[in-house]
Write a protein that holds these residues in place. Sequence first.
Motif, PDB file in Angstrom:
ATOM      1  N   MET A 105     -53.720 -38.764 -13.281  1.00 21.31           N
ATOM      2  CA  MET A 105     -54.825 -39.326 -12.460  1.00 21.31           C
ATOM      3  C   MET A 105     -55.812 -38.021 -12.053  1.00 21.31           C
ATOM      4  O   MET A 105     -57.031 -38.256 -11.664  1.00 21.31           O
ATOM      5  CB  MET A 105     -54.087 -39.827 -11.002  1.00 21.31           C
ATOM      6  CG  MET A 105     -53.271 -40.954 -11.252  1.00 21.31           C
ATOM      7  SD  MET A 105     -52.567 -41.658  -9.759  1.00 21.31           S
ATOM      8  CE  MET A 105     -51.339 -40.688  -9.461  1.00 21.31           C
ATOM      9  N   PRO A 116     -60.970 -44.636  -9.461  1.00 25.30           N
ATOM     10  CA  PRO A 116     -59.636 -44.503  -9.169  1.00 25.30           C
ATOM     11  C   PRO A 116     -58.945 -45.449  -9.976  1.00 25.30           C
ATOM     12  O   PRO A 116     -57.641 -45.385 -10.403  1.00 25.30           O
ATOM     13  CB  PRO A 116     -59.425 -44.648  -7.790  1.00 25.30           C
ATOM     14  CG  PRO A 116     -60.748 -43.989  -7.222  1.00 25.30           C
ATOM     15  CD  PRO A 116     -61.984 -44.688  -7.887  1.00 25.30           C
ATOM     16  N   ILE A 141     -55.310 -44.714 -11.907  1.00 29.36           N
ATOM     17  CA  ILE A 141     -54.061 -45.544 -11.542  1.00 29.36           C
ATOM     18  C   ILE A 141     -53.469 -46.530 -12.589  1.00 29.36           C
ATOM     19  O   ILE A 141     -52.380 -46.480 -12.991  1.00 29.36           O
ATOM     20  CB  ILE A 141     -54.433 -46.370 -10.149  1.00 29.36           C
ATOM     21  CG1 ILE A 141     -54.807 -45.304  -9.163  1.00 29.36           C
ATOM     22  CG2 ILE A 141     -52.951 -46.940  -9.805  1.00 29.36           C
ATOM     23  CD1 ILE A 141     -55.174 -45.890  -7.692  1.00 29.36           C
ATOM     24  N   ALA A 155     -52.391 -49.330  -6.565  1.00 32.50           N
ATOM     25  CA  ALA A 155     -51.936 -48.119  -5.628  1.00 32.50           C
ATOM     26  C   ALA A 155     -50.274 -48.661  -5.427  1.00 32.50           C
ATOM     27  O   ALA A 155     -49.464 -48.156  -5.640  1.00 32.50           O
ATOM     28  CB  ALA A 155     -52.569 -47.548  -4.718  1.00 32.50           C
ATOM     29  N   VAL A 174     -52.345 -34.287  -2.524  1.00 29.31           N
ATOM     30  CA  VAL A 174     -52.915 -35.267  -3.350  1.00 29.31           C
ATOM     31  C   VAL A 174     -54.433 -35.001  -3.078  1.00 29.31           C
ATOM     32  O   VAL A 174     -54.991 -35.441  -4.225  1.00 29.31           O
ATOM     33  CB  VAL A 174     -52.365 -36.828  -2.783  1.00 29.31           C
ATOM     34  CG1 VAL A 174     -53.140 -37.779  -3.478  1.00 29.31           C
ATOM     35  CG2 VAL A 174     -50.743 -36.865  -3.025  1.00 29.31           C
ATOM     36  N   GLU A 216     -58.485 -37.764  -4.260  1.00 25.00           N
ATOM     37  CA  GLU A 216     -58.668 -39.319  -3.664  1.00 25.00           C
ATOM     38  C   GLU A 216     -57.996 -39.495  -2.670  1.00 25.00           C
ATOM     39  O   GLU A 216     -56.652 -39.352  -2.335  1.00 25.00           O
ATOM     40  CB  GLU A 216     -57.933 -40.139  -4.764  1.00 25.00           C
ATOM     41  CG  GLU A 216     -59.053 -41.352  -5.503  1.00 25.00           C
ATOM     42  CD  GLU A 216     -59.543 -42.006  -4.451  1.00 25.00           C
ATOM     43  OE1 GLU A 216     -60.674 -42.368  -4.237  1.00 25.00           O
ATOM     44  OE2 GLU A 216     -58.634 -42.450  -3.651  1.00 25.00           O
ATOM     45  N   TYR A 236     -57.532 -42.319  -0.968  1.00 21.50           N
ATOM     46  CA  TYR A 236     -56.896 -43.547  -0.981  1.00 21.50           C
ATOM     47  C   TYR A 236     -55.532 -43.273  -1.243  1.00 21.50           C
ATOM     48  O   TYR A 236     -54.464 -43.759  -0.684  1.00 21.50           O
ATOM     49  CB  TYR A 236     -57.622 -44.786  -1.746  1.00 21.50           C
ATOM     50  CG  TYR A 236     -58.873 -45.227  -1.295  1.00 21.50           C
ATOM     51  CD1 TYR A 236     -59.029 -45.196   0.094  1.00 21.50           C
ATOM     52  CD2 TYR A 236     -59.671 -45.483  -2.150  1.00 21.50           C
ATOM     53  CE1 TYR A 236     -60.182 -45.576   0.330  1.00 21.50           C
ATOM     54  CE2 TYR A 236     -60.952 -46.216  -1.673  1.00 21.50           C
ATOM     55  CZ  TYR A 236     -61.211 -46.099  -0.339  1.00 21.50           C
ATOM     56  OH  TYR A 236     -62.417 -46.626   0.224  1.00 21.50           O
ATOM     57  N   LEU A 237     -55.388 -42.525  -2.474  1.00 13.45           N
ATOM     58  CA  LEU A 237     -53.992 -42.240  -2.975  1.00 13.45           C
ATOM     59  C   LEU A 237     -53.166 -41.373  -1.964  1.00 13.45           C
ATOM     60  O   LEU A 237     -51.817 -41.640  -1.892  1.00 13.45           O
ATOM     61  CB  LEU A 237     -54.116 -41.689  -4.360  1.00 13.45           C
ATOM     62  CG  LEU A 237     -54.606 -42.610  -5.324  1.00 13.45           C
ATOM     63  CD1 LEU A 237     -54.453 -41.739  -6.622  1.00 13.45           C
ATOM     64  CD2 LEU A 237     -53.515 -43.817  -5.486  1.00 13.45           C
ATOM     65  N   SER A 238     -53.775 -40.446  -1.511  1.00 12.13           N
ATOM     66  CA  SER A 238     -53.115 -39.437  -0.411  1.00 12.13           C
ATOM     67  C   SER A 238     -52.615 -40.572   0.819  1.00 12.13           C
ATOM     68  O   SER A 238     -51.252 -40.037   1.280  1.00 12.13           O
ATOM     69  CB  SER A 238     -53.877 -38.559   0.323  1.00 12.13           C
ATOM     70  OG  SER A 238     -55.003 -39.131   1.109  1.00 12.13           O
ATOM     71  N   LEU A 248     -49.635 -43.321  -1.124  1.00 11.97           N
ATOM     72  CA  LEU A 248     -48.546 -42.543  -1.813  1.00 11.97           C
ATOM     73  C   LEU A 248     -47.688 -41.926  -0.796  1.00 11.97           C
ATOM     74  O   LEU A 248     -46.255 -42.063  -0.852  1.00 11.97           O
ATOM     75  CB  LEU A 248     -48.745 -41.499  -2.977  1.00 11.97           C
ATOM     76  CG  LEU A 248     -49.427 -42.330  -4.240  1.00 11.97           C
ATOM     77  CD1 LEU A 248     -49.743 -41.099  -5.202  1.00 11.97           C
ATOM     78  CD2 LEU A 248     -48.717 -43.144  -4.911  1.00 11.97           C
TER      79      LEU A 248
END
Length: 465
Positions: free
Chosen positions: A26, A37, A41, A323, A364, A370, A372-374, A377
């Motif tokens: 990623m 993203p 993903i 995600a 992250v 990113e 959003y991913l932080s 996840l």
Amino acid sequence: MLSKQSLLSLSLGEAFTVMAVQIAVMGVGIIALGWVPHLAILLSIVLLLLYGRARGVMWQPMSKRMAASVEQGMGAVYLFFFIGLLVSALMMSGAIPTLMYYGFNLISPQYFYLSAFLLCSLVGVAIGSSLTTCATVGVAFMGMGEAFGASAAVAAGAVVSGAFFGDKMSPLSDTTTIAAATVGVDLFEHIKNMGYTTIPAMLLSAAAFTFLVPGLHSGSLDQVLRLQQHLAQSGLVHLWSLLPFALLVLMAMRKIDAVATMIAVVLLSVGLTYVYSAPSLEQLGGWFFSGFTIDGIPEDIAKLVSRGGLESMFFTQTVVILALSLGGLLFALGVVPALLAAMQRFLISAGRATFTVALTGVGVNVLIGEQYLSLLLAGETFKPIYRKLGLHPRNLSRTLEDAGTVINPLVPWSVCGVFIAKVLNVPVLAYLPFAFFCYLSLLLTLLFGFTGVTLSKQDAPEHSA
């Protein structure tokens, strides 16, 4: 997702390797290749599916676990639809333009940096987008700062601090909604709880921009007056248009459900729209789907008021769905359970849990860039830890934002960092020392985590569940 047995039993080394590969994939996709993203993903999901199949897991169980994970997060996906409608409604009724019009009166040449911070905070809360705030009001402040002889780095730090305060505390913000929905708390409850770290960070930042940076003694407010004139000429500025914001605050304080609150505010806003103008039903439908637009106004104002609509939420909704699917697959294949099991001995206190969540969120952001991913996840990973410690999930959602949302603009290769550096024409490393609010939020959440101040326990019904 977490209540089901994993499809594989992995050793710590294998789980760590799989997770490291996913982060690397990623990171390369988003940072090096500049992919959106979604593609990064999706590639990670494909690789995990192939890994699971190579280990003997059938396609159907993996697909079902991904679908189950998405089902758990559908509340966030639905909420985004109403946010899209709400932003359009607040624009067309003049609520947001009116708030900005009167907000420009806060600007003072003597306290230029403080003015930039406060006004960007106000606009950020009103429109729920840090990047839009930076690209519109932020750019205007950079121009004014150049005319005043202000430091570009300090001005950019004030703009970024204000924009991300607004993004963090706005019910219209996608990151705020994601953080709340990921851990399963009410949106307004999440915003209220964030106040314990956000308000002190805001006050300390305001003090820093007042006393710790060199002030300016004079300057022209021509650009401010021009923006106000353009807003007034748009026909969207009406004092009564602030009523939707009053209703929004009132219903939030009474802890009324977020969706019910948004529906009520949308209905009031539509009513005000027909008081001041008479759009056709076709035009109204277009605004609600594609976002509010208005012709015959200058470009600087058009960028501010042309927002909202269901369509504007599709990007974020699809990121969330993918995600969640990725998170479900990581749990199903035993990757996250193996990592959690290894951390059980360490995560025995609220302070350690807060530190680990913050470290994950920052990590992250740094490794992948990113935000959003932080949020997604780290939120999915640490929900069971907070439940085991008897901590209310709103503590987790607050830490996610303090270490995820506001850290992204401090990373030079992140999505926000690259965008902001380009539109403000100031390198990330130049404005980073002056983005006081961003790192103060992180420091305060760590301080409160280790001291236990403002941390709340789970309610009895939730704990027993």
